[in-house]
Every structure is written in C-alpha cells, then in structure tokens.
Design a protein around this motif. Structure first.
Motif, PDB file in Angstrom:
ATOM      1  N   ILE A 136      72.966  74.465  28.884  1.00  0.00           N
ATOM      2  CA  ILE A 136      72.035  74.254  29.990  1.00  0.00           C
ATOM      3  C   ILE A 136      70.812  75.142  29.851  1.00  0.00           C
ATOM      4  O   ILE A 136      69.706  74.770  30.264  1.00  0.00           O
ATOM      5  CB  ILE A 136      72.741  74.462  31.353  1.00  0.00           C
ATOM      6  CG1 ILE A 136      71.851  73.963  32.497  1.00  0.00           C
ATOM      7  CG2 ILE A 136      73.136  75.907  31.552  1.00  0.00           C
ATOM      8  CD1 ILE A 136      71.530  72.491  32.474  1.00  0.00           C
ATOM      9  N   ASN A 137      70.954  76.314  29.253  1.00  0.00           N
ATOM     10  CA  ASN A 137      69.797  77.185  29.048  1.00  0.00           C
ATOM     11  C   ASN A 137      68.759  76.525  28.158  1.00  0.00           C
ATOM     12  O   ASN A 137      67.552  76.595  28.429  1.00  0.00           O
ATOM     13  CB  ASN A 137      70.231  78.514  28.443  1.00  0.00           C
ATOM     14  CG  ASN A 137      70.558  79.557  29.498  1.00  0.00           C
ATOM     15  OD1 ASN A 137      69.682  80.252  29.987  1.00  0.00           O
ATOM     16  ND2 ASN A 137      71.829  79.662  29.843  1.00  0.00           N
ATOM     17  N   SER A 147      65.053  75.426  29.452  1.00  0.00           N
ATOM     18  CA  SER A 147      63.884  75.993  28.783  1.00  0.00           C
ATOM     19  C   SER A 147      62.916  74.885  28.348  1.00  0.00           C
ATOM     20  O   SER A 147      61.691  75.003  28.526  1.00  0.00           O
ATOM     21  CB  SER A 147      64.332  76.801  27.567  1.00  0.00           C
ATOM     22  OG  SER A 147      63.223  77.310  26.858  1.00  0.00           O
ATOM     23  N   PHE A 148      63.459  73.808  27.793  1.00  0.00           N
ATOM     24  CA  PHE A 148      62.622  72.676  27.383  1.00  0.00           C
ATOM     25  C   PHE A 148      61.918  72.061  28.585  1.00  0.00           C
ATOM     26  O   PHE A 148      60.712  71.776  28.537  1.00  0.00           O
ATOM     27  CB  PHE A 148      63.474  71.623  26.673  1.00  0.00           C
ATOM     28  CG  PHE A 148      62.763  70.323  26.436  1.00  0.00           C
ATOM     29  CD1 PHE A 148      61.925  70.167  25.339  1.00  0.00           C
ATOM     30  CD2 PHE A 148      62.910  69.253  27.315  1.00  0.00           C
ATOM     31  CE1 PHE A 148      61.248  68.962  25.117  1.00  0.00           C
ATOM     32  CE2 PHE A 148      62.240  68.053  27.109  1.00  0.00           C
ATOM     33  CZ  PHE A 148      61.407  67.910  26.001  1.00  0.00           C
ATOM     34  N   LEU A 149      62.658  71.840  29.673  1.00  0.00           N
ATOM     35  CA  LEU A 149      62.085  71.192  30.851  1.00  0.00           C
ATOM     36  C   LEU A 149      61.003  72.049  31.494  1.00  0.00           C
ATOM     37  O   LEU A 149      59.972  71.530  31.945  1.00  0.00           O
ATOM     38  CB  LEU A 149      63.187  70.874  31.862  1.00  0.00           C
ATOM     39  CG  LEU A 149      64.267  69.891  31.388  1.00  0.00           C
ATOM     40  CD1 LEU A 149      65.341  69.716  32.451  1.00  0.00           C
ATOM     41  CD2 LEU A 149      63.657  68.545  31.005  1.00  0.00           C
ATOM     42  N   VAL A 150      61.221  73.353  31.544  1.00  0.00           N
ATOM     43  CA  VAL A 150      60.202  74.252  32.099  1.00  0.00           C
ATOM     44  C   VAL A 150      58.936  74.192  31.249  1.00  0.00           C
ATOM     45  O   VAL A 150      57.817  74.107  31.769  1.00  0.00           O
ATOM     46  CB  VAL A 150      60.741  75.688  32.192  1.00  0.00           C
ATOM     47  CG1 VAL A 150      59.613  76.669  32.500  1.00  0.00           C
ATOM     48  CG2 VAL A 150      61.820  75.789  33.267  1.00  0.00           C
ATOM     49  N   SER A 151      59.106  74.206  29.935  1.00  0.00           N
ATOM     50  CA  SER A 151      57.938  74.227  29.038  1.00  0.00           C
ATOM     51  C   SER A 151      57.153  72.919  29.079  1.00  0.00           C
ATOM     52  O   SER A 151      55.938  72.919  28.869  1.00  0.00           O
ATOM     53  CB  SER A 151      58.382  74.520  27.598  1.00  0.00           C
ATOM     54  OG  SER A 151      59.123  73.442  27.055  1.00  0.00           O
ATOM     55  N   TYR A 180      70.542  74.778  42.575  1.00  0.00           N
ATOM     56  CA  TYR A 180      69.293  75.536  42.574  1.00  0.00           C
ATOM     57  C   TYR A 180      69.556  77.024  42.309  1.00  0.00           C
ATOM     58  O   TYR A 180      68.815  77.670  41.562  1.00  0.00           O
ATOM     59  CB  TYR A 180      68.578  75.385  43.918  1.00  0.00           C
ATOM     60  CG  TYR A 180      67.979  74.026  44.179  1.00  0.00           C
ATOM     61  CD1 TYR A 180      67.187  73.389  43.222  1.00  0.00           C
ATOM     62  CD2 TYR A 180      68.181  73.373  45.393  1.00  0.00           C
ATOM     63  CE1 TYR A 180      66.626  72.137  43.470  1.00  0.00           C
ATOM     64  CE2 TYR A 180      67.620  72.129  45.650  1.00  0.00           C
ATOM     65  CZ  TYR A 180      66.850  71.522  44.693  1.00  0.00           C
ATOM     66  OH  TYR A 180      66.297  70.286  44.934  1.00  0.00           O
ATOM     67  N   SER A 181      70.602  77.560  42.913  1.00  0.00           N
ATOM     68  CA  SER A 181      70.943  78.972  42.700  1.00  0.00           C
ATOM     69  C   SER A 181      71.297  79.231  41.243  1.00  0.00           C
ATOM     70  O   SER A 181      70.906  80.254  40.664  1.00  0.00           O
ATOM     71  CB  SER A 181      72.106  79.389  43.601  1.00  0.00           C
ATOM     72  OG  SER A 181      71.745  79.344  44.971  1.00  0.00           O
ATOM     73  N   ALA A 182      72.045  78.308  40.643  1.00  0.00           N
ATOM     74  CA  ALA A 182      72.411  78.454  39.234  1.00  0.00           C
ATOM     75  C   ALA A 182      71.171  78.430  38.342  1.00  0.00           C
ATOM     76  O   ALA A 182      71.069  79.197  37.377  1.00  0.00           O
ATOM     77  CB  ALA A 182      73.377  77.344  38.829  1.00  0.00           C
ATOM     78  N   ILE A 239      69.235  81.500  35.664  1.00  0.00           N
ATOM     79  CA  ILE A 239      68.894  81.377  34.234  1.00  0.00           C
ATOM     80  C   ILE A 239      67.376  81.311  34.031  1.00  0.00           C
ATOM     81  O   ILE A 239      66.887  80.872  32.990  1.00  0.00           O
ATOM     82  CB  ILE A 239      69.577  80.157  33.576  1.00  0.00           C
ATOM     83  CG1 ILE A 239      69.104  78.840  34.206  1.00  0.00           C
ATOM     84  CG2 ILE A 239      71.101  80.280  33.662  1.00  0.00           C
ATOM     85  CD1 ILE A 239      69.572  77.599  33.440  1.00  0.00           C
ATOM     86  N   GLY A 240      66.628  81.740  35.041  1.00  0.00           N
ATOM     87  CA  GLY A 240      65.185  81.828  34.906  1.00  0.00           C
ATOM     88  C   GLY A 240      64.435  80.524  35.092  1.00  0.00           C
ATOM     89  O   GLY A 240      63.304  80.394  34.635  1.00  0.00           O
TER      90      GLY A 240
END
Length: 341
Positions: free
Chosen positions: A183-184, A188-192, A248-250, A254-255
């Motif tokens: 999931i990390n 990370s991909f989705l945020v970027s 959402y908390s999870a 993980i940033g």
C-alpha cells in the motif's frame, strides 16, 4: 404584497443554493455495471436505464467495447477497469500499456467521459499479481500522458478493507504489516500523480463477521438515531463512516493524509444470507445515498461513491448473497424506491 428587490435576490440565491446542493448529491453517486450473468439486457438498453434513472456515473470492470460504444454521447462519467490477469503484461511492457490505452481509451474520446482507469481490483499483497500493480499503473500513466489524453483521466487501483490491520476506533486505523510495502508503493504513486485511491467498502461484510455483539444492524444500515462510537471529539452514528475514517487514519500514518478516496463499491444483498433482505438492502442504499454527500466526521464534504451493483448477477458466487446485490432485476425493474435525482 410586492416583494422588494432585496427579497427577490435572496430568494434567487436560496434557489441556486438548493439546486447546486442537489447537483452535488447526484454527482456523488454512481453505480457499478457488473455483467457476470446470462440474462442481462444489451449495453444500449443499460445506458438508457442509467439515463432515465438519473445515474450519472458508471464503473465497468473491463474495457468492454459494446459498453464503451453505447456510452458515446451519453455524458455518463465512467471508470474503466483493467482486468487482473492483464496486469503482468502491462507492467512488464510499456508497449503493451500504450497498446491498451490506444485500443480501449483513445478511440472513445471525447465522446465518452472517461474519468479513471482502475488497474486491477482487490489484489491482495500475498497475490502473485501484487508485484505488477505498481508498474502497471506507472506504464498506463505514462501511456495516458504521452498520448496527450485529457488530464482528468487518472490511473489508480482498487483496494478492499482486507488490507487493514486495525479499524477500531477509527483514529487507530492502520494497514496490516503484510500490506505495508504494497500500500505504501500505491499511495506514493497516487500522491505523485494527484490521483485518488479507489476502495471497496462493505459494512455488510463487517456486520456479517459479528452480527450479534459488537456491530448492531442499525449501525451497519446507517439507521442509528445517535452516536454509537465516540472517538475523541468525533462521534460515529454508522459503520460506513467508521470504516472510511479508519482508512483515512491509516493513510495519514503512511504520509498520504491528503489522498482522496473514492468508494468504488458498496452495497447490501437482498437475499441469500444473514440480514440479506429487500427491506435491509433498501434501507442501506437509501440512507447511504442521502448521507455520502456530507462525507465523514474526519473528512466532511461530498464522497464519490459507487453502489454495487446495477443488476442481480445470477452467475456470481460462491456465496449465494453475491447473486443479489442488484438495484434492478435483469428485466430492468427497480428493486427499491431510490431517487438519483
């Protein structure tokens, strides 16, 4: 008595507010178009049913050509799925990803309003296909951007709540240890790329795991009259909100606190198992449809949500309930009195 100019303007503003709120509510709700059945109407009739019912959003599980062709000019927004078995090929070959986009997306633009490409559905971290989800998303993203397709077309993947290690209370929500690396990388991909996470969220299955003690039926059906779970300064009246806020908390842990989540599936069966009745399912859908525009205690605001599913699907399984999630029968008769407009 004649109204003053000020009173007329106030009335017009109030009407505009009510109208815009109604539009926002409609825009938040979509319906999955599943096809694991042998008695469903043709795609052209399905699109007509969406339009006459006021359903403006659709999710399909594969790039079915007949469906995409029928969607042309409809104005319906659609999530197009990549079937799980295609992920390896798309992950290992940029050319295959380009070919997939050129075959399944480009020919239908701009006549079809494609919003998202969902690379895989509910892949588990232990699944051999898990290693291909991230690379497949990246290759599809590269194919979309290099083809100069509309910028609103985002690439994501669909997870389910089995990736969670803890969900109670919602503020303690976290992903399981074995899902962490998986999931990390996705987050990370989705945020970027500024894309949303797609998630299937079913209070029914959470209720089914413990229907007599910890989870009450009214709580699962969004039917509780008051707060059931108090978590710090946030109170929860329904299980859907609690599940969403645990997710959402999870993500915060993980940033990925600012990651948008779209609920790509949620529903309640009308037959075939515990608490699976037409009354319960109708209550769930009606309450959910009037609720999701408000968001959750942690994340207020419209929450894009897709109901599962349009039709009962007689070839699904293995559980009997899987055949009874439809809002309509295959003859297009509505099972519930729901208003999408």
């Amino acid at each position: 008595m004649a109204l003053s100019k000020k009173s007329v303007m106030a009335a017009l503003l109030l009407l505009l507010l009510i109208t815009s709120q109604g539009k926002s509510s409609v825009q938040s709700i979509g319906v999955n178009y599943g096809k694991i059945a042998d008695d469903l109407p043709p795609a052209t009739e399905v699109i007509a049913l969406y339009k006459t019912s006021g359903i403006g959003k659709m999710r399909i599980f594969d790039p079915n050509q007949a469906t995409l062709q029928a969607l042309k000019g409809s104005g319906i927004s659609v999530i197009v799925g990549v079937v799980n078995n295609d992920l390896q090929g798309l992950a290992t070959s940029p050319a295959a990803a380009n070919g997939w986009v050129q075959t399944n997306i480009s020919p239908y633009l701009p006549d079809v309003n494609i919003s998202y490409i969902a690379a895989g559905n509910e892949i588990k971290p232990s699944d051999p296909l898990a290693q291909y989800v991230g690379p497949a998303m990246q290759n599809l993203y590269n194919a979309v951007t290099s083809s100069n397709l509309p910028t609103q077309i985002k690439v994501s993947t669909v997870i389910d709540m089995s990736l969670m290690g803890n969900t109670y209370p919602p503020s303690s929500g976290s992903f399981s240890d074995n899902a962490s690396a998986y999931i990390n990388a996705i987050a990370s991909f989705l945020v970027s790329t500024k894309a949303p996470l797609l998630a299937n969220v079913y209070p029914y299955f959470a209720y089914l795991s413990d229907p007599t003690t910890d989870i009450k039926l009214d709580y699962a059906l969004l039917n509780s009259s008051g707060v059931v779970v108090q978590d710090g300064n946030l109170g929860y009246q329904n299980l859907f909100d609690a599940m969403m806020d645990s997710l959402y908390s999870a993500l915060e842990k993980i940033g990925a606190a600012n990651l948008t989540v779209i609920v790509t599936e949620t529903g309640w069966p009308s037959d075939g198992g515990v608490a699976a009745t037409v009354d319960n399912a109708g209550t769930y859908y009606k309450n959910l449809m009037s609720h999701v525009n408000n968001g959750t205690p942690k994340r207020p605001g419209p929450l894009e949500t897709y109901l599962f599913a349009l039709f009962d699907e007689d070839q699904k399984g293995p559980a009997e309930t899987e055949k009874h999630f439809g809002l309509f029968s295959p003859t297009k008769q509505p099972k519930y009195q729901l208003s999408f407009s």
